[in-house]
Design a protein around this motif. Structure first.
Motif, PDB file in Angstrom:
ATOM      1  N   LEU A 230       0.128   1.353 -56.996  1.00 32.09           N
ATOM      2  CA  LEU A 230       1.425   1.320 -57.652  1.00 32.09           C
ATOM      3  C   LEU A 230       2.108   0.010 -57.293  1.00 32.09           C
ATOM      4  O   LEU A 230       2.304  -0.298 -56.119  1.00 32.09           O
ATOM      5  CB  LEU A 230       2.289   2.499 -57.199  1.00 32.09           C
ATOM      6  N   VAL A 231       2.462  -0.753 -58.316  1.00 37.50           N
ATOM      7  CA  VAL A 231       3.131  -2.034 -58.113  1.00 37.50           C
ATOM      8  C   VAL A 231       4.507  -1.945 -58.755  1.00 37.50           C
ATOM      9  O   VAL A 231       4.632  -1.788 -59.978  1.00 37.50           O
ATOM     10  CB  VAL A 231       2.321  -3.191 -58.729  1.00 37.50           C
ATOM     11  N   VAL A 232       5.546  -2.019 -57.931  1.00 40.14           N
ATOM     12  CA  VAL A 232       6.931  -1.948 -58.383  1.00 40.14           C
ATOM     13  C   VAL A 232       7.694  -3.072 -57.708  1.00 40.14           C
ATOM     14  O   VAL A 232       7.510  -3.337 -56.514  1.00 40.14           O
ATOM     15  CB  VAL A 232       7.569  -0.586 -58.026  1.00 40.14           C
ATOM     16  N   GLU A 233       8.561  -3.715 -58.467  1.00 41.11           N
ATOM     17  CA  GLU A 233       9.330  -4.823 -57.930  1.00 41.11           C
ATOM     18  C   GLU A 233      10.183  -4.361 -56.746  1.00 41.11           C
ATOM     19  O   GLU A 233      10.781  -3.291 -56.769  1.00 41.11           O
ATOM     20  CB  GLU A 233      10.243  -5.391 -59.019  1.00 41.11           C
ATOM     21  N   GLY A 234      10.200  -5.165 -55.704  1.00 47.44           N
ATOM     22  CA  GLY A 234      11.055  -4.896 -54.558  1.00 47.44           C
ATOM     23  C   GLY A 234      10.387  -4.167 -53.415  1.00 47.44           C
ATOM     24  O   GLY A 234      11.048  -3.858 -52.425  1.00 47.44           O
ATOM     25  N   MET A 235       9.074  -3.889 -53.547  1.00 52.48           N
ATOM     26  CA  MET A 235       8.370  -3.229 -52.453  1.00 52.48           C
ATOM     27  C   MET A 235       6.890  -3.597 -52.510  1.00 52.48           C
ATOM     28  O   MET A 235       6.380  -4.061 -53.534  1.00 52.48           O
ATOM     29  CB  MET A 235       8.535  -1.709 -52.519  1.00 52.48           C
ATOM     30  N   ASP A 236       6.212  -3.403 -51.373  1.00 48.98           N
ATOM     31  CA  ASP A 236       4.781  -3.709 -51.315  1.00 48.98           C
ATOM     32  C   ASP A 236       3.993  -2.750 -52.201  1.00 48.98           C
ATOM     33  O   ASP A 236       4.405  -1.604 -52.405  1.00 48.98           O
ATOM     34  CB  ASP A 236       4.273  -3.593 -49.876  1.00 48.98           C
ATOM     35  N   PRO A 237       2.851  -3.197 -52.747  1.00 52.49           N
ATOM     36  CA  PRO A 237       2.001  -2.276 -53.523  1.00 52.49           C
ATOM     37  C   PRO A 237       1.612  -1.064 -52.685  1.00 52.49           C
ATOM     38  O   PRO A 237       1.374  -1.167 -51.481  1.00 52.49           O
ATOM     39  CB  PRO A 237       0.780  -3.143 -53.863  1.00 52.49           C
ATOM     40  N   VAL A 238       1.563   0.084 -53.359  1.00 53.52           N
ATOM     41  CA  VAL A 238       1.180   1.336 -52.693  1.00 53.52           C
ATOM     42  C   VAL A 238      -0.279   1.611 -53.017  1.00 53.52           C
ATOM     43  O   VAL A 238      -0.658   1.682 -54.184  1.00 53.52           O
ATOM     44  CB  VAL A 238       2.064   2.506 -53.167  1.00 53.52           C
TER      45      VAL A 238
END
Length: 344
Positions: A230-238
């Motif tokens: 999961l790639v979401v702006e503002g946090m590291d990929p999950v």
């Protein structure tokens, strides 16, 4: 696992209708406000996306669309309220479609199935495994080892056994061969907030219910129940859960559902609105991109086709864990072949 789908066209089911002109969308003119019963608490995944789509529908139809949160019994209380309402097109529900398709399997609503609904899907969501920011667990591998060693000493916050978080931890426990202890809340958002506050050691609610807490440093995401990070702006990929476990995965679709039996013009109009207003909405796209959901608008028979794999997985998962009150085959789900069959 690969799901093979054999689609059964429900009697009287409408295929997706692409209306030719904007004027045709006015075939149905609601005589007052439309009520959407969200059978979960405020702030959760269903509530979030419904509050994005409701204003779009309201503007298209020129009426107020009122969202009523009515949580309880894993969403079945509010859903039953909609099934009991007059079929005049003025009372709808919103949910994950797997819930509406399998409430009878879990015994929460008698004699209901996916074909009780006209389905309007907006996004697909995935559960995320997270722990408090100060947790001892740095990655999912360490958590998995702890689950196997400590079992019910590990507490997991969810919105109930049939919620997305509840079914996620049950599926993880089956794939990972471990026990756990569930703590339930009135919705996914309260479960995520409680975990961030240290009331539980883990939450498996949907990513959209956890993203703000993760961005704010209050939750530490460990894995997403997907085969892709999961790639979401503002946090590291999950990381994807498949980095650790081989388990069945299917998109968990969310949307708005109108009970069958309403006038045809209601559905014809809503097909038009969904295609020409909801599916093209920048607001819905921005929500999906910002909160870790997948934009996946569909309606009619395509929406039903997309819903079947997660409905089968959910129903058969309940049966395999001994949670089913009735056999999924009675709803047309064959767990031996993971296909849809004609209802018995």
């Amino acid at each position: 696992m690969t799901y093979r789908i054999r689609v059964r066209l429900a009697a009287g089911a409408l295929a997706s209708v692409a209306l030719a002109t904007g004027a045709m969308a006015q075939d149905w003119e609601p005589g007052g406000p439309i009520n959407i019963i969200v059978p979960w608490g405020a702030g959760g995944s269903t509530d979030q996306v419904t509050r994005v789509t409701a204003p779009i529908i309201a503007e298209a139809l020129g009426v107020n669309v009122v969202i009523v949160n009515q949580p309880g019994a894993s969403g079945s209380i509010g859903t039953q309220e909609v099934l009991n309402a007059p079929r005049d097109g003025m009372t709808w529900t919103a949910n994950a479609i797997k819930n509406n398709a399998t409430y009878s399997v879990s015994g929460l609503i008698d004699d209901t199935s996916i074909d009780d609904w006209h389905i309007y899907l907006s996004v697909a969501n995935a559960p995320m495994v997270s722990v408090p920011a100060n947790s001892e667990f740095e990655d999912f591998g360490a958590l998995l080892e702890a689950f196997r060693e400590r079992g019910e000493d590990i507490t997991v916050a969810t919105a109930g056994v049939t919620s997305s978080g509840g079914t996620a931890i049950s599926s993880l426990a089956t794939a990972g061969d471990f026990d756990f202890r569930m703590i339930t809340y009135d919705g996914g958002a309260p479960a995520a907030t409680a975990t961030a506050a240290g009331e539980a050691m883990v939450t498996t609610q949907l990513a959209v219910e956890q993203i703000e807490l993760a961005r704010g440093g209050r939750l530490r995401p460990l894995a997403i129940l997907s085969d892709q990070p999961l790639v979401v702006e503002g946090m590291d990929p999950v990381p994807a859960i498949t980095d650790w476990l081989d388990m069945p995965l299917a998109p968990d679709y969310f949307g708005i559902f109108i009970p069958r039996g309403v006038p045809d013009e209601v559905i014809e109009t809503m097909d038009y609105v969904w295609e020409n207003h909801v599916a093209t909405s920048d607001a819905l796209r921005d929500y999906a991109e910002g909160f870790g959901a997948v934009l996946a608008p569909s309606w009619g028979e395509l929406a039903r086709e997309r819903s079947i794999p997660i409905a089968i997985a959910d129903a058969c998962g309940k049966a395999s864990r001994g949670e089913a009150v009735i056999d999924p085959i009675e709803l047309g789900f064959d767990c031996d072949t993971m296909t849809e069959v004609s209802a018995q």
